[in-house]
Motif scaffolding. Sequence first.
Motif: not given
Length: 247
Positions: A80, A121, A123-124
């Motif tokens: 991401s 975090w 990436n999320e």
Amino acid sequence: MLEKVEGIVIRTRDYGETHKIITLFSREKGKIGVMARGAKKPKSRTSSVTQPFIHGMYLIQIGSGLGSLSQGEMISSLRSIREDIVKTAYASYLAELVDKLIDEKQPDPFMYEQFLQTLLWMNEGKDAAVLSMIYELKLFKKAGFSPVVDHCINCGSQEGPYSFSILEGGLLCYRCKHKDPNAYGLPDPLPRLLRIFVHMDVKRLGQISMKEKNKKILRLIMDEYYDQYGGYLIKSKKFLKQLDLFT
């Protein structure tokens, strides 16, 4: 001797036509430089694990100078981040700060874990701007120029309201604000947030909610503070400013 390390690729540069030199921030060995021979070849086994922000396990020949990569296994691609220009910009900024402020071959499992969790975090989908400031403050502390945010730097008072003084290096209470007429006045939540950012384990971070105007105030303070005490030019900051992410 071959050693297995867990690490994150924070920097890559080409070496010749087919090789790469990568910088790993590793749990076991700290920040290390590694030669990845043949990694630029499309069919190379090490091509995929030597990209920026790859989190993996690496088998490395470690000596007194540059290490040599034997093989690697991906744990997470942090896809991401790699596919989003804003996340990439923030991750690149933090990676460059790590490269500049962390000494080579000095293991620090805590700073490694905090960096890894910050990227996870991000990436999320958690707020990259806030995550960046949290880790920046931990880097400032590691490098020895952390601002004083637990009390007034002049008299030690824990009673606000506070201002933030770049010149003095931290918070000034209302009685000591005369020490720096140019100190930034801080709205009520910001002194508390600064303390949380400095001391909190990133792993414990819940949902992030900050007003945009407060983010801009903290970003301005962080930038001026680093310019005063940091010492290294951070090239990736220019990219963030071009995206209007840093004001």
